[in-house]
Design an enzyme around this catalytic site. Structure first.
Site, short mmCIF file in Angstrom:
data_model
loop_
_atom_site.label_atom_id
_atom_site.label_comp_id
_atom_site.label_asym_id
_atom_site.label_seq_id
_atom_site.Cartn_x
_atom_site.Cartn_y
_atom_site.Cartn_z
N ARG A 1 55.45 -21.08 -58.27
CA ARG A 1 56.31 -21.47 -59.38
C ARG A 1 57.79 -21.30 -59.02
NH1 ARG A 1 53.57 -17.58 -63.76
NH2 ARG A 1 53.31 -16.36 -61.84
N HIS B 1 56.74 -6.29 -65.27
CA HIS B 1 55.51 -5.50 -65.38
C HIS B 1 55.68 -4.14 -64.71
CE1 HIS B 1 53.37 -8.89 -67.10
NE2 HIS B 1 53.75 -9.65 -66.10
N ILE C 1 46.38 -14.06 -77.15
CA ILE C 1 46.59 -15.40 -76.60
C ILE C 1 45.65 -15.68 -75.43
CG2 ILE C 1 48.26 -16.96 -75.51
CD1 ILE C 1 48.96 -16.34 -78.38
N VAL C 2 45.58 -14.75 -74.47
CA VAL C 2 44.71 -14.94 -73.31
C VAL C 2 43.26 -15.08 -73.74
CG1 VAL C 2 43.79 -13.83 -71.23
CG2 VAL C 2 46.23 -13.77 -71.66
N ASP D 1 37.57 -7.77 -80.31
CA ASP D 1 38.91 -7.28 -80.60
C ASP D 1 38.80 -6.08 -81.55
OD1 ASP D 1 41.87 -8.55 -80.12
OD2 ASP D 1 41.82 -7.43 -82.00
N VAL E 1 42.55 -10.43 -66.39
CA VAL E 1 43.85 -11.09 -66.54
C VAL E 1 44.96 -10.06 -66.74
CG1 VAL E 1 45.12 -12.89 -67.78
CG2 VAL E 1 42.64 -13.08 -67.53
N ASP F 1 48.04 -7.28 -63.88
CA ASP F 1 49.46 -7.02 -63.59
C ASP F 1 50.05 -5.98 -64.52
OD1 ASP F 1 49.46 -8.62 -65.82
OD2 ASP F 1 50.67 -10.23 -64.97
N VAL G 1 43.51 -11.68 -59.46
CA VAL G 1 44.78 -12.24 -58.99
C VAL G 1 45.86 -11.96 -60.04
CG1 VAL G 1 45.99 -14.36 -58.36
CG2 VAL G 1 43.63 -14.00 -57.61
N ASN H 1 48.91 -13.15 -60.26
CA ASN H 1 49.77 -14.27 -60.66
C ASN H 1 48.94 -15.55 -60.74
OD1 ASN H 1 49.50 -14.33 -57.81
ND2 ASN H 1 51.33 -15.57 -57.59
#
Length: 370
Positions: free
Chosen positions: A15, A96, A178-179, A198, A267, A270, A298, A300
Site C-alpha cells: 500500500r 499499534h 467491523i471485522v 460478541d 485479524v 497487530d 499476517v 498487514n
C-alpha cells in the site's frame, strides 16, 4: 506544510499512504509534497501520476524523512526507519504501539509526534481510520481461511460452502465489530454455517436482524467459545480494544478442543492477537501449525490487495491529514477531539493510556502537551 510519503518497506506491504488525488488536494491548500520514487507502484500509481498531480519525487527514503515536517505512512516504522525520524516530526500512520514495546520506546527516544490512525475516535466511539482496513481485513479473513482449509495447505480439505448433499464448513467469528461483521457476511455469502459471537447483547440483536439465515449469533463467554470451536472448521479472531492489547479468548490449551486441520485467522494479531498461540506472520510466510491447527496471522492483511486498500484508506485519512497540515498538529488536535484521541506519543511522553498500560510505562494526560 512540507509533507513526505516514504515507500513502505515492511515485508510485502504494497500500500501507499497517499494517492495522486490526495497530492492534488494538498497542493490546492498550498502544501508541498515529496514522494519517494516508486512508492505507489505496487498500488497502481506511477511516479509520473504523482508528478503530474504536483508532487516532487525523491530518490531515497532518507531524503523524504530528512525534508518532511509531516510523514504520512500506512504501517508503523520498522527498526531501520527509527533513526530517520527527527525530533518534533509528525508521523501519521498505523502504529499499534500496544503490540511492540521496541517501537514504543524508539518513538519516545526519537521525541517524535506520533498520531495513530487506529485511535482516532469519533464521539460515538467508532474508529473512522480503522474501519476501511477492518472492512478489507474482515473480508480477506474468509478468503484466506477458505484457501488454507484446502488439504495442500494442511487444512481439513473442506470446501467452505459445501456442495448439494454435503455440509458446508462451520465458521466461528469471535467479535461482532467491523471485522467480525464483514467476515460473517463473506462467510455467509460463501454458503458456510456461521456463528458470530460478541459480549454485547445489543450488538447481537443488531447482527441477528441484518445477517442472513445461515448466521447464528451467540453470547461470547469462555464456555460458549469452547463449545463453538470444538466443531469449527475456521475460526476468525476479530476482537479489538482500541489502542490496547487484545484479550486472549483462545488459549493454547483450548487448541486441544479443535480437530487437526482447523484454520484460525487472527485479524487482531497487530494488537497482540486474541488467540494466544498467534504471533505475527508475513504474506511471504503466512501460516504455521501448532498442535495440528493452522494459524494464519499476517499483520498487514490488506497489503495483499493494495489497490483496493490504498483507495479505501486514503478516502478516510485525507480529511484528517489536511487538518493537520492546514493548522499544525497542536491546533488541529485542540480543535478536533477525534484527532486528539489519535495522539499516542508526543514530546517524549506517552499520552494514550492503553499504550502506557501495555508496557508499564509512565502516562501523561494529553493536555500536558497541547
Amino acid at each position: 506544510m512540507i509533507i513526505g510519503v516514504p515507500k513502505e518497506i515492511k515485508n510485502n506491504e504494497n500500500r501507499v499512504a497517499l494517492t495522486p488525488a490526495g497530492v492534488a488536494e494538498f497542493k490546492k491548500h498550498g502544501h508541498v509534497i515529496y514522494i519517494q520514487a516508486s512508492a505507489g507502484e505496487n498500488s497502481g500509481f506511477s511516479d509520473s501520476a504523482y508528478a503530474n498531480a504536483g508532487a516532487v519525487i525523491l530518490p531515497t527514503i532518507e531524503a523524504v524523512y530528512e525534508i518532511a515536517e509531516m510523514i504520512i505512512k500506512v504501517k508503523e516504522p520498522i527498526a531501520s526507519e527509527y533513526a530517520l525520524i527527527r525530533k518534533n516530526q509528525l508521523v501519521f500512520t498505523y502504529f499499534h504501539f500496544a503490540s511492540s514495546e521496541a517501537l514504543t520506546k524508539a518513538m519516545i527516544e526519537r521525541d517524535a509526534i506520533c498520531l495513530a490512525y487506529e485511535t482516532v475516535e469519533k464521539i460515538d466511539r467508532s474508529l473512522p481510520l480503522l474501519v476501511p482496513m477492518s472492512e478489507v481485513a474482515g473480508r480477506m479473513s474468509i478468503q484466506e481461511g477458505a484457501k488454507y482449509l484446502e488439504k495442500p495447505m494442511q487444512g481439513k480439505g473442506i470446501l467452505l460452502g459445501g456442495v448439494p448433499g454435503v455440509n458446508p464448513a462451520k465458521v466461528v467469528v469471535l467479535g461482532g465489530g467491523i471485522v467480525g461483521t464483514q467476515a460473517a457476511k463473506m462467510a455467509a455469502g460463501f454458503g458456510a454455517k456461521v456463528t458470530i459471537m460478541d459480549v454485547s447483547l445489543a450488538r447481537l440483536r443488531y447482527l441477528s436482524d441484518i445477517m442472513p439465515a445461515n448466521v447464528t449469533t451467540l453470547m461470547s463467554n469462555h464456555y460458549n467459545i469452547c463449545e463453538a470451536i470444538a466443531d469449527a472448521d475456521l475460526v476468525i479472531g476479530a476482537v479489538l480494544i482500541p489502542g490496547a492489547k487484545a484479550p486472549h479468548l483462545i488459549t493454547k490449551e483450548m487448541l486441544q478442543l479443535m480437530s487437526p486441520g482447523t484454520v484460525v485467522v487472527d485479524v487482531a494479531v497487530d494488537q497482540g492477537g486474541c488467540i494466544e498461540t498467534c504471533t505475527p506472520t508475513t504474506h511471504e510466510n503466512p501460516t504455521f501449525i501448532i498442535d495440528g491447527i493452522v494459524h494464519y496471522c499476517v499483520a498487514n492483511m490488506p497489503g495483499a490487495v493494495p489497490y483496493t486498500s490504498t483507495l479505501a484508506l486514503t478516502n478516510a485519512t485525507l480529511p484528517y491529514a489536511l487538518q493537520l497540515a492546514n493548522k499544525g498538529w497542536k491546533k488541529a488536535c485542540n480543535e478536533n477531539e477525534e484527532l486528539k484521541k489519535g495522539l499516542n506519543i508526543a514530546n517524549g511522553k506517552i499520552v494514550y493510556k492503553g499504550v502506557a498500560e501495555a508496557w508499564g510505562l509512565p502516562f501523561e494526560e494529553v493536555a500536558s502537551i497541547l
